[in-house]
Design a protein around this motif. Structure first.
Motif, PDB file in Angstrom:
ATOM      1  N   VAL A 161      -2.891 -20.044   0.236  1.00 38.46           N
ATOM      2  CA  VAL A 161      -2.443 -18.804  -0.390  1.00 38.46           C
ATOM      3  C   VAL A 161      -2.190 -17.788   0.714  1.00 38.46           C
ATOM      4  O   VAL A 161      -3.068 -17.545   1.553  1.00 38.46           O
ATOM      5  CB  VAL A 161      -3.503 -18.261  -1.371  1.00 38.46           C
ATOM      6  N   TYR A 162      -0.995 -17.191   0.707  1.00 38.32           N
ATOM      7  CA  TYR A 162      -0.621 -16.272   1.777  1.00 38.32           C
ATOM      8  C   TYR A 162      -0.509 -14.813   1.322  1.00 38.32           C
ATOM      9  O   TYR A 162      -0.332 -13.937   2.166  1.00 38.32           O
ATOM     10  CB  TYR A 162       0.700 -16.706   2.411  1.00 38.32           C
ATOM     11  N   ALA A 163      -0.592 -14.562   0.044  1.00 36.31           N
ATOM     12  CA  ALA A 163      -0.461 -13.185  -0.426  1.00 36.31           C
ATOM     13  C   ALA A 163      -1.140 -13.041  -1.775  1.00 36.31           C
ATOM     14  O   ALA A 163      -1.223 -13.998  -2.551  1.00 36.31           O
ATOM     15  CB  ALA A 163       1.009 -12.782  -0.520  1.00 36.31           C
ATOM     16  N   MET A 164      -1.615 -11.806  -2.057  1.00 37.97           N
ATOM     17  CA  MET A 164      -2.312 -11.529  -3.311  1.00 37.97           C
ATOM     18  C   MET A 164      -1.563 -10.464  -4.097  1.00 37.97           C
ATOM     19  O   MET A 164      -1.298  -9.372  -3.593  1.00 37.97           O
ATOM     20  CB  MET A 164      -3.738 -11.046  -3.010  1.00 37.97           C
ATOM     21  N   PRO A 165      -1.169 -10.750  -5.359  1.00 39.37           N
ATOM     22  CA  PRO A 165      -0.444  -9.770  -6.178  1.00 39.37           C
ATOM     23  C   PRO A 165      -1.201  -8.455  -6.312  1.00 39.37           C
ATOM     24  O   PRO A 165      -2.425  -8.439  -6.467  1.00 39.37           O
ATOM     25  CB  PRO A 165      -0.313 -10.486  -7.530  1.00 39.37           C
ATOM     26  N   PHE A 166      -0.428  -7.348  -6.275  1.00 39.56           N
ATOM     27  CA  PHE A 166      -1.021  -6.007  -6.340  1.00 39.56           C
ATOM     28  C   PHE A 166      -0.362  -5.125  -7.390  1.00 39.56           C
ATOM     29  O   PHE A 166      -1.032  -4.506  -8.210  1.00 39.56           O
ATOM     30  CB  PHE A 166      -0.921  -5.353  -4.959  1.00 39.56           C
ATOM     31  N   THR A 167       0.965  -5.032  -7.401  1.00 39.21           N
ATOM     32  CA  THR A 167       1.663  -4.165  -8.354  1.00 39.21           C
ATOM     33  C   THR A 167       3.083  -4.668  -8.555  1.00 39.21           C
ATOM     34  O   THR A 167       3.597  -5.441  -7.740  1.00 39.21           O
ATOM     35  CB  THR A 167       1.671  -2.703  -7.862  1.00 39.21           C
ATOM     36  N   LEU A 185       7.439  -8.022  -7.389  1.00 35.46           N
ATOM     37  CA  LEU A 185       5.987  -8.150  -7.456  1.00 35.46           C
ATOM     38  C   LEU A 185       5.496  -7.989  -6.027  1.00 35.46           C
ATOM     39  O   LEU A 185       5.712  -8.862  -5.179  1.00 35.46           O
ATOM     40  CB  LEU A 185       5.590  -9.516  -8.016  1.00 35.46           C
ATOM     41  N   ASP A 186       4.887  -6.850  -5.745  1.00 40.25           N
ATOM     42  CA  ASP A 186       4.399  -6.584  -4.396  1.00 40.25           C
ATOM     43  C   ASP A 186       2.994  -7.148  -4.221  1.00 40.25           C
ATOM     44  O   ASP A 186       2.138  -7.036  -5.118  1.00 40.25           O
ATOM     45  CB  ASP A 186       4.385  -5.081  -4.115  1.00 40.25           C
ATOM     46  N   CYS A 187       2.770  -7.740  -3.059  1.00 38.25           N
ATOM     47  CA  CYS A 187       1.509  -8.398  -2.751  1.00 38.25           C
ATOM     48  C   CYS A 187       0.980  -7.903  -1.410  1.00 38.25           C
ATOM     49  O   CYS A 187       1.742  -7.430  -0.565  1.00 38.25           O
ATOM     50  CB  CYS A 187       1.721  -9.911  -2.655  1.00 38.25           C
ATOM     51  N   TRP A 188      -0.315  -8.053  -1.223  1.00 37.33           N
ATOM     52  CA  TRP A 188      -0.937  -7.794   0.079  1.00 37.33           C
ATOM     53  C   TRP A 188      -1.037  -9.100   0.837  1.00 37.33           C
ATOM     54  O   TRP A 188      -1.418 -10.135   0.271  1.00 37.33           O
ATOM     55  CB  TRP A 188      -2.335  -7.195  -0.086  1.00 37.33           C
ATOM     56  N   PHE A 213      -1.822 -13.600 -12.971  1.00 38.36           N
ATOM     57  CA  PHE A 213      -1.887 -13.317 -11.539  1.00 38.36           C
ATOM     58  C   PHE A 213      -2.970 -14.131 -10.841  1.00 38.36           C
ATOM     59  O   PHE A 213      -3.045 -14.120  -9.610  1.00 38.36           O
ATOM     60  CB  PHE A 213      -2.114 -11.820 -11.307  1.00 38.36           C
ATOM     61  N   ARG A 214      -3.787 -14.830 -11.606  1.00 37.73           N
ATOM     62  CA  ARG A 214      -4.767 -15.746 -11.011  1.00 37.73           C
ATOM     63  C   ARG A 214      -4.178 -17.139 -10.808  1.00 37.73           C
ATOM     64  O   ARG A 214      -4.728 -17.950 -10.068  1.00 37.73           O
ATOM     65  CB  ARG A 214      -6.018 -15.828 -11.884  1.00 37.73           C
ATOM     66  N   ALA A 259       2.381  -0.580 -12.660  1.00 36.87           N
ATOM     67  CA  ALA A 259       1.374  -1.472 -13.224  1.00 36.87           C
ATOM     68  C   ALA A 259       0.476  -2.014 -12.121  1.00 36.87           C
ATOM     69  O   ALA A 259       0.904  -2.210 -10.982  1.00 36.87           O
ATOM     70  CB  ALA A 259       2.062  -2.624 -13.951  1.00 36.87           C
ATOM     71  N   ASN A 260      -0.795  -2.255 -12.456  1.00 35.43           N
ATOM     72  CA  ASN A 260      -1.678  -2.996 -11.564  1.00 35.43           C
ATOM     73  C   ASN A 260      -1.870  -4.399 -12.125  1.00 35.43           C
ATOM     74  O   ASN A 260      -1.377  -4.710 -13.210  1.00 35.43           O
ATOM     75  CB  ASN A 260      -3.011  -2.264 -11.372  1.00 35.43           C
ATOM     76  N   THR A 261      -2.568  -5.253 -11.411  1.00 31.81           N
ATOM     77  CA  THR A 261      -2.684  -6.652 -11.835  1.00 31.81           C
ATOM     78  C   THR A 261      -3.961  -6.937 -12.611  1.00 31.81           C
ATOM     79  O   THR A 261      -4.228  -8.087 -12.949  1.00 31.81           O
ATOM     80  CB  THR A 261      -2.622  -7.591 -10.621  1.00 31.81           C
ATOM     81  N   LEU A 262      -4.731  -5.887 -12.919  1.00 20.42           N
ATOM     82  CA  LEU A 262      -5.980  -6.072 -13.641  1.00 20.42           C
ATOM     83  C   LEU A 262      -5.860  -5.731 -15.120  1.00 20.42           C
ATOM     84  O   LEU A 262      -6.649  -6.226 -15.938  1.00 20.42           O
ATOM     85  CB  LEU A 262      -7.094  -5.218 -13.015  1.00 20.42           C
TER      86      LEU A 262
END
Length: 361
Positions: free
Chosen positions: A142-148, A277-280, A127-128, A315-318
């Motif tokens: 980058v327009y969005a950050m992965p979350f779940t 894959l949902d992102c903020w 996810f990085r 799931a989370n991305t961490l």
């Protein structure tokens, strides 16, 4: 309104929730209000369970702001909310990568200030590597950050199936008429019908729409109901003794059903399962980009991420998600992509769920 767990809200649940909230606040560190910003409101568009009231309260107190959460139950509703010209609009949106790609193409998002989101350094390596995730980067930004994330598998009642269902064809099987649940969404509905026919789910040929619409009419006649929200699906599953459900919310619904005491299994059918894959992301209309970046960073905090996974089953991305004991996926995972004609899908879907006859397609 934030999603409430289907398991109940009696005194024991309230005490557990209060204890969890206290632990969450402790895990996030001392919460001190920032400078007075009584007029500042951060408006967030998200899915059920992504921003529970206690999560929001911690953020509000820390930054001295108000957060307004608006939840959606389908991509169609999400698009309509973002497209609405009235009101102040939203600062943040949680959406899957296919929707993010569409929003980027329509120039509705602003590039993320990634350097101001330090918790991204805690994410799993895959996810990085943002450039490798289709839909969330463009023009070097980058327009969005992965979350779940989750796949959309099949949830089935173990008491009614001697062996787990292995194909999406089970949703159309007349043996289960009135004991099937499916999601009320145009894009996923047509993609599901395409996979049932062995076709590409996101690039349907124009001359195939009529036959797929007739297939979806047949599905409508076989299902007990189309659902929108995850808690709605739990209530329908229990009330009508449902045998099998296409789980748009995937493992989130699996957890809710099991928390409600139902003996259910979960599989990925042989045709494969759509997966999101949902992102903020921060909208271009937002005038609070720095505060919105703080929200994204907050949602990636390890304590909050662990509590989110515990509550929702997603799931989370961490952290790597725990294996689902006794459930063996069978088919491939098919990550969502933009579809060929979302407007056509939506228009046909409205006719299908409204009861139009197959001969009219």
């Amino acid at each position: 309104m934030a999603w409430q767990q289907a398991a109940g809200t009696g005194p024991h649940q309230v005490r557990r929730r209060s204890a969890a909230a206290a632990l969450l606040a402790a895990g996030l560190g001392a919460v001190l209000p920032g400078p007075a910003q009584a007029a500042t409101v951060l408006r967030v568009l998200a899915w059920p369970g992504y921003a529970d009231a206690d999560f929001v309260a911690v953020f509000e107190k820390r930054h001295g702001v108000k957060v307004e959460i608006t939840t959606v139950a389908s991509d169609d509703v999400l698009r309509a909310k973002l497209a609405s010209p009235g009101g102040p609009g939203f600062d943040l949106v949680a959406a899957n990568t296919a929707e993010i790609a569409r929003l980027v193409d329509q120039k509705m998002l602003t590039p993320l200030p990634v350097s101001n989101i330090p918790n991204t350094a805690r994410q799993l390596p895959r996810f990085r590597q943002l450039q490798s995730i289709a839909g969330i980067t463009a023009w070097g930004e980058v327009y969005a950050m992965p979350f779940t994330y989750s796949e959309m598998g099949l949830v089935y009642d173990r008491q009614q199936f001697s062996t787990p269902p292995d194909s999406v064809a089970v949703l159309w099987d007349p043996r289960w008429q009135g004991k099937v649940l499916a999601f009320d969404g145009s894009s996923h509905g047509f993609s599901l019908a395409a996979m049932h026919r062995g076709l590409a789910p996101f690039r349907i040929d124009p001359d195939r729409f009529s036959s797929l619409a007739r297939d979806l009419v047949a599905l409508r006649r076989n299902v007990r109901s189309f659902y929108s929200l995850p808690e709605e699906s739990v209530e329908l599953f229990r009330k009508h003794k449902v045998a099998v459900m296409h789980a748009n919310y995937g493992q989130q619904q699996l957890k809710q059903l099991r928390d409600a005491g139902l003996d259910v299994g979960y599989v990925v059918p042989k045709e494969g399962a759509l997966a999101w894959l949902d992102c903020w992301a921060i909208t271009r209309r937002s005038t609070k980009v720095a505060l919105a970046a703080e929200w994204i960073n907050y949602m990636l905090d390890p304590a909050l991420s662990r509590e989110f996974t515990r509550r929702q089953g997603l799931a989370n991305t961490l952290e790597e998600p725990p294996a689902l004991s006794g459930d063996v996926p069978m088919g491939p995972i098919v990550w969502l992509e933009p579809v060929e004609d979302e407007t056509r899908r939506a228009q046909l879907w409205q006719r299908i769920v409204a009861g139009d006859r197959p001969a009219r397609f």
